[in-house]
Design a protein around this motif. Structure first.
Motif, PDB file in Angstrom:
ATOM      1  N   LEU A 142       0.846  -1.183   0.000  1.00  0.00           N
ATOM      2  CA  LEU A 142       0.000   0.000   0.000  1.00  0.00           C
ATOM      3  C   LEU A 142       0.888   1.243   0.000  1.00  0.00           C
ATOM      4  N   PRO A 143       0.450   2.327  -0.606  1.00  0.00           N
ATOM      5  CA  PRO A 143       1.237   3.567  -0.568  1.00  0.00           C
ATOM      6  C   PRO A 143       1.546   3.977   0.870  1.00  0.00           C
ATOM      7  N   GLY A 144       2.747   4.502   1.068  1.00  0.00           N
ATOM      8  CA  GLY A 144       3.138   4.934   2.393  1.00  0.00           C
ATOM      9  C   GLY A 144       3.893   3.886   3.185  1.00  0.00           C
ATOM     10  N   GLY A 145       4.158   2.721   2.571  1.00  0.00           N
ATOM     11  CA  GLY A 145       4.919   1.679   3.249  1.00  0.00           C
ATOM     12  C   GLY A 145       4.082   0.659   3.984  1.00  0.00           C
ATOM     13  N   ASP A 146       2.763   0.837   4.029  1.00  0.00           N
ATOM     14  CA  ASP A 146       1.900  -0.161   4.659  1.00  0.00           C
ATOM     15  C   ASP A 146       1.666  -1.316   3.693  1.00  0.00           C
ATOM     16  N   ARG A 147       1.034  -2.355   4.187  1.00  0.00           N
ATOM     17  CA  ARG A 147       0.714  -3.496   3.325  1.00  0.00           C
ATOM     18  C   ARG A 147      -0.399  -4.318   3.939  1.00  0.00           C
ATOM     19  N   VAL A 148      -1.090  -5.062   3.097  1.00  0.00           N
ATOM     20  CA  VAL A 148      -2.069  -6.048   3.534  1.00  0.00           C
ATOM     21  C   VAL A 148      -1.327  -7.374   3.632  1.00  0.00           C
ATOM     22  N   HIS A 149      -1.282  -7.960   4.826  1.00  0.00           N
ATOM     23  CA  HIS A 149      -0.535  -9.209   5.002  1.00  0.00           C
ATOM     24  C   HIS A 149      -1.045 -10.297   4.063  1.00  0.00           C
ATOM     25  N   HIS A 150      -2.361 -10.483   4.043  1.00  0.00           N
ATOM     26  CA  HIS A 150      -2.971 -11.490   3.168  1.00  0.00           C
ATOM     27  C   HIS A 150      -4.341 -10.976   2.726  1.00  0.00           C
ATOM     28  N   LEU A 151      -4.652 -11.181   1.470  1.00  0.00           N
ATOM     29  CA  LEU A 151      -5.999 -10.917   0.966  1.00  0.00           C
ATOM     30  C   LEU A 151      -6.531 -12.241   0.439  1.00  0.00           C
ATOM     31  N   ARG A 198      -8.999   0.491   2.810  1.00  0.00           N
ATOM     32  CA  ARG A 198      -8.185   0.850   1.641  1.00  0.00           C
ATOM     33  C   ARG A 198      -8.295  -0.224   0.560  1.00  0.00           C
ATOM     34  N   ALA A 199      -8.332  -1.473   0.984  1.00  0.00           N
ATOM     35  CA  ALA A 199      -8.503  -2.565   0.016  1.00  0.00           C
ATOM     36  C   ALA A 199      -9.875  -2.488  -0.641  1.00  0.00           C
ATOM     37  N   SER A 200     -10.892  -2.141   0.140  1.00  0.00           N
ATOM     38  CA  SER A 200     -12.245  -1.994  -0.426  1.00  0.00           C
ATOM     39  C   SER A 200     -12.257  -0.912  -1.497  1.00  0.00           C
ATOM     40  N   TYR A 201     -11.570   0.186  -1.224  1.00  0.00           N
ATOM     41  CA  TYR A 201     -11.519   1.286  -2.190  1.00  0.00           C
ATOM     42  C   TYR A 201     -10.799   0.847  -3.465  1.00  0.00           C
ATOM     43  N   ALA A 202      -9.697   0.114  -3.300  1.00  0.00           N
ATOM     44  CA  ALA A 202      -8.915  -0.309  -4.467  1.00  0.00           C
ATOM     45  C   ALA A 202      -9.694  -1.279  -5.344  1.00  0.00           C
ATOM     46  N   LEU A 254     -12.017 -10.755  -9.276  1.00  0.00           N
ATOM     47  CA  LEU A 254     -11.446  -9.949  -8.191  1.00  0.00           C
ATOM     48  C   LEU A 254      -9.990 -10.332  -7.945  1.00  0.00           C
ATOM     49  N   HIS A 255      -9.687 -11.604  -8.068  1.00  0.00           N
ATOM     50  CA  HIS A 255      -8.295 -12.048  -7.909  1.00  0.00           C
ATOM     51  C   HIS A 255      -7.416 -11.438  -8.998  1.00  0.00           C
ATOM     52  N   ALA A 256      -7.919 -11.414 -10.230  1.00  0.00           N
ATOM     53  CA  ALA A 256      -7.153 -10.833 -11.339  1.00  0.00           C
ATOM     54  C   ALA A 256      -6.900  -9.344 -11.099  1.00  0.00           C
ATOM     55  N   MET A 257      -7.873  -8.641 -10.540  1.00  0.00           N
ATOM     56  CA  MET A 257      -7.699  -7.224 -10.244  1.00  0.00           C
ATOM     57  C   MET A 257      -6.710  -7.021  -9.096  1.00  0.00           C
ATOM     58  N   ALA A 258      -6.834  -7.848  -8.063  1.00  0.00           N
ATOM     59  CA  ALA A 258      -6.009  -7.665  -6.868  1.00  0.00           C
ATOM     60  C   ALA A 258      -4.547  -8.023  -7.104  1.00  0.00           C
ATOM     61  N   ARG A 259      -4.269  -8.908  -8.039  1.00  0.00           N
ATOM     62  CA  ARG A 259      -2.880  -9.313  -8.263  1.00  0.00           C
ATOM     63  C   ARG A 259      -2.086  -8.272  -9.055  1.00  0.00           C
ATOM     64  N   ASP A 260      -2.765  -7.267  -9.600  1.00  0.00           N
ATOM     65  CA  ASP A 260      -2.119  -6.217 -10.382  1.00  0.00           C
ATOM     66  C   ASP A 260      -1.595  -5.127  -9.436  1.00  0.00           C
ATOM     67  N   ARG A 261      -0.302  -4.924  -9.409  1.00  0.00           N
ATOM     68  CA  ARG A 261       0.302  -3.932  -8.529  1.00  0.00           C
ATOM     69  C   ARG A 261      -0.307  -2.553  -8.715  1.00  0.00           C
ATOM     70  N   GLN A 262      -0.680  -2.234  -9.951  1.00  0.00           N
ATOM     71  CA  GLN A 262      -1.221  -0.899 -10.228  1.00  0.00           C
ATOM     72  C   GLN A 262      -2.550  -0.650  -9.517  1.00  0.00           C
ATOM     73  N   THR A 263      -3.256  -1.743  -9.179  1.00  0.00           N
ATOM     74  CA  THR A 263      -4.521  -1.583  -8.457  1.00  0.00           C
ATOM     75  C   THR A 263      -4.335  -0.873  -7.122  1.00  0.00           C
ATOM     76  N   TRP A 264      -3.164  -1.082  -6.503  1.00  0.00           N
ATOM     77  CA  TRP A 264      -2.938  -0.612  -5.142  1.00  0.00           C
ATOM     78  C   TRP A 264      -2.234   0.739  -5.066  1.00  0.00           C
ATOM     79  N   THR A 265      -1.915   1.313  -6.211  1.00  0.00           N
ATOM     80  CA  THR A 265      -1.189   2.591  -6.197  1.00  0.00           C
ATOM     81  C   THR A 265      -2.101   3.773  -5.942  1.00  0.00           C
ATOM     82  N   ARG A 266      -3.417   3.581  -5.997  1.00  0.00           N
ATOM     83  CA  ARG A 266      -4.336   4.709  -5.879  1.00  0.00           C
ATOM     84  C   ARG A 266      -5.055   4.750  -4.532  1.00  0.00           C
TER      85      ARG A 266
END
Length: 267
Positions: A142-151, A198-202, A254-266
């Motif tokens: 996630l932007p800012g150095g955070d992350r989702v451990h597992h989705l 944040r994951a819901s928004y992405a 949803l898996h195809a969307m979530a695996r794309d790094r660009q999904t999480w940049t916004r």
């Protein structure tokens, strides 16, 4: 004799039987889950069915492979550098420890290693749900150095799982505080909910927050936290009992969307 070989393989937790020529080329495969024999050409249709005969378990549909879904096409066009699916549980911590392992003479275990052990334990448990129609991604940045451990995404919906090492410790949860052993309480549930939001928004879909505790001796939850699941490494399968929300095609999309790094940049 057809001169064909049947080779079993596993794909996304499901068994496929490939029919191969003597030079190793595939000409068909049998998907037990869907009961379908997929032919890459009609020329050896009868030979393929003869070779597969000992393995067929009931009526089957025979024909050319189905047209790829939009999710499959998106995966095929995804640049390898942007594909998060190969991430291992604790990928971020593994990279950090490789770059800066810390002094070897430390008297106490590096807390990053305990956190890594927790993520690997929970990640392995979630990956085992793959055969039940679930798909899991690890260490989503996630932007800012955070992350989702597992989705993890499955029939019951989407869940952002945050892991916490608690081996041989008592855990007390009083929303939003989490107390592990004798350590000071921390407002961890607030952070977990924020990551799920944040994951819901992405993903433009509801993502439920989950706290997964690894090997605690006791868990005290006087009042169930608001809209948040508290589980342990031995009770994660409870997610599969929450009822059906998503169809298999929705899970894959949803898996195809979530695996794309660009999904999480916004987010």
């Amino acid at each position: 004799m057809t001169g064909l070989r049947v080779v079993p393989t596993w794909r996304h937790g499901q068994e496929r039987l490939y029919v191969c020529l003597t030079d190793g080329r595939n000409i068909a495969w049998y998907d037990r889950e869907t009961g379908r024999v997929n032919l890459l050409g009609e020329a050896r249709r009868e030979d393929v069915l003869e070779a597969l005969a000992p393995f067929l378990t009931g009526p089957v549909t025979v024909g050319p492979p189905p047209v790829p879904t939009p999710a499959e096409l998106a995966r095929l066009t995804l640049h390898p550098d942007d594909d998060l699916a190969p991430n291992r549980p604790g990928e971020t911590l593994l990279v950090a420890l490789d770059r800066a392992p810390g002094p070897a003479h430390r008297l106490r275990t590096d807390p990053r290693r305990r956190a890594l052990a927790a993520e690997q334990t929970i990640g392995a448990a979630l990956d085992r749900l793959d055969g039940a129609g679930w798909r899991t991604l690890h260490s989503l940045p996630l932007p800012g150095g955070d992350r989702v451990h597992h989705l993890t995404i499955g029939p019951a919906g989407l869940f952002a799982v945050h892991t916490l090492y608690a081996r041989k410790q008592r855990v007390r949860i009083t929303d939003p505080l989490v107390t592990v052993g004798r350590r000071p309480p921390e407002p961890l549930l607030r952070r977990i909910r924020t990551d799920a939001d944040r994951a819901s928004y992405a993903l433009t879909a509801e993502v439920h927050p989950v706290l997964a505790l690894v090997a605690p001796t006791d868990v005290s939850v006087p009042h169930p936290p608001r809209e948040l699941h508290v589980l342990t490494d031995t009770t994660l399968t409870a997610l599969t009992h929450l009822g059906g929300v998503l169809k298999p095609a929705d899970v894959e999309a949803l898996h195809a969307m979530a695996r794309d790094r660009q999904t999480w940049t916004r987010v």
